[in-house]
Design a protein around this motif. Structure first.
Motif, PDB file in Angstrom:
ATOM      1  N   GLN A   1       0.825  -1.217   0.000  1.00  0.00           N
ATOM      2  CA  GLN A   1       0.000   0.000   0.000  1.00  0.00           C
ATOM      3  C   GLN A   1       0.859   1.267   0.000  1.00  0.00           C
ATOM      4  O   GLN A   1       0.343   2.341  -0.242  1.00  0.00           O
ATOM      5  CB  GLN A   1      -0.934   0.036   1.228  1.00  0.00           C
ATOM      6  N   GLN A   2       2.115   1.134   0.321  1.00  0.00           N
ATOM      7  CA  GLN A   2       2.975   2.309   0.361  1.00  0.00           C
ATOM      8  C   GLN A   2       4.052   2.207  -0.710  1.00  0.00           C
ATOM      9  O   GLN A   2       5.136   1.686  -0.461  1.00  0.00           O
ATOM     10  CB  GLN A   2       3.611   2.464   1.738  1.00  0.00           C
TER      11      GLN A   2
ATOM     12  N   GLN B   1       0.479  13.116  -4.676  1.00  0.00           N
ATOM     13  CA  GLN B   1       0.034  11.751  -4.409  1.00  0.00           C
ATOM     14  C   GLN B   1      -1.419  11.719  -3.963  1.00  0.00           C
ATOM     15  O   GLN B   1      -1.888  12.615  -3.264  1.00  0.00           O
ATOM     16  CB  GLN B   1       0.917  11.089  -3.344  1.00  0.00           C
ATOM     17  N   THR B   2      -2.125  10.651  -4.347  1.00  0.00           N
ATOM     18  CA  THR B   2      -3.506  10.448  -3.905  1.00  0.00           C
ATOM     19  C   THR B   2      -3.607   9.374  -2.833  1.00  0.00           C
ATOM     20  O   THR B   2      -4.667   9.157  -2.271  1.00  0.00           O
ATOM     21  CB  THR B   2      -4.401  10.065  -5.103  1.00  0.00           C
ATOM     22  N   SER B   3      -2.493   8.682  -2.576  1.00  0.00           N
ATOM     23  CA  SER B   3      -2.456   7.673  -1.518  1.00  0.00           C
ATOM     24  C   SER B   3      -1.079   7.725  -0.854  1.00  0.00           C
ATOM     25  O   SER B   3      -0.130   8.281  -1.426  1.00  0.00           O
ATOM     26  CB  SER B   3      -2.745   6.286  -2.088  1.00  0.00           C
ATOM     27  N   PRO B   4      -0.946   7.150   0.338  1.00  0.00           N
ATOM     28  CA  PRO B   4       0.333   7.221   1.056  1.00  0.00           C
ATOM     29  C   PRO B   4       1.484   6.612   0.245  1.00  0.00           C
ATOM     30  O   PRO B   4       1.307   5.621  -0.456  1.00  0.00           O
ATOM     31  CB  PRO B   4       0.075   6.405   2.331  1.00  0.00           C
TER      32      PRO B   4
ATOM     33  N   TYR C   1       7.481  10.467   4.585  1.00  0.00           N
ATOM     34  CA  TYR C   1       6.348   9.557   4.677  1.00  0.00           C
ATOM     35  C   TYR C   1       5.507   9.953   5.887  1.00  0.00           C
ATOM     36  O   TYR C   1       6.001  10.614   6.809  1.00  0.00           O
ATOM     37  CB  TYR C   1       6.790   8.091   4.755  1.00  0.00           C
TER      38      TYR C   1
END
Length: 192
Positions: free
Chosen positions: A4-5, A63-66, A114
């Motif tokens: 996911q990252q 970014q749209t996600s982590p 992050y």
């Protein structure tokens, strides 16, 4: 690091891409136009960290996600004067003449960004050039056009092979990414 990252290299530098690939990290490359200016009063070590943090934040904003973002900036300092990327061949020759026969510092600032938090650090390497002749300088500038390199040279190119007498510190830092320090920081932050 979880799927996911994703890991993003916030640099278009082919040298940084190659060095990060050598670490065995899966990553993508994404850049954002970021000014390379900095406030007055920063130390030589603080300048590239400041610029690297700004680069990382600019890519993070896209970014749209982590994601984990790695950004870096390298400067060359001679007697506390910053030698950036030369504007033309004439300035490149001038930079190399000033480095000839002297020791200068190469400082790379790194930012691991992050969870909306920048983790910045700098690595410094001392580099000493032999006395360079005008023929050496002209050949290098004409053949390699080092206008995209801080201090007007790449250690991995001809001028580094024939002109550098010694270095004290991390060779890869001078290339553009202190790989060992990056790996240690990734391990310490549990990001690898």
């Amino acid at each position: 690091m979880s799927a996911q990252q994703p890991f993003i290299l916030a640099s278009g530098s082919p040298r940084r891409k190659q060095l990060l690939e050598a670490l065995g990290i899966a990553f993508s490359v994404q850049t954002a136009d970021t000014p390379e200016d900095y406030p007055k009063g920063l130390s030589t070590e603080e300048i590239p960290v400041h610029i690297a943090i700004n680069k990382a934040k600019a890519v993070a904003a896209l970014q749209t996600s982590p994601a984990v973002i790695l950004a870096a900036d390298t400067i060359v300092a001679l007697d506390d004067q910053i030698l950036g990327k030369p504007v033309d061949a004439c300035q490149a020759r001038s930079f190399l003449r000033s480095l000839s026969g002297r020791t200068h510092q190469v400082v790379t600032g790194v930012c691991l960004y992050y969870q909306d938090t920048p983790h910045g650090f700098a690595v410094k390497t001392d580099v000493h050039f032999n006395l360079l002749t005008d023929d050496d300088i002209n050949y290098y500038v004409d053949k390699y056009a080092p206008m995209d390199k801080a201090g007007a040279y790449g250690i991995q190119e001809w001028i580094g092979m024939v002109g550098i007498d010694y270095i004290r510190g991390d060779y890869y830092n001078v290339v553009g990414l202190p790989v060992s320090a990056v790996k240690k920081r990734l391990d310490a932050l549990n990001l690898r």
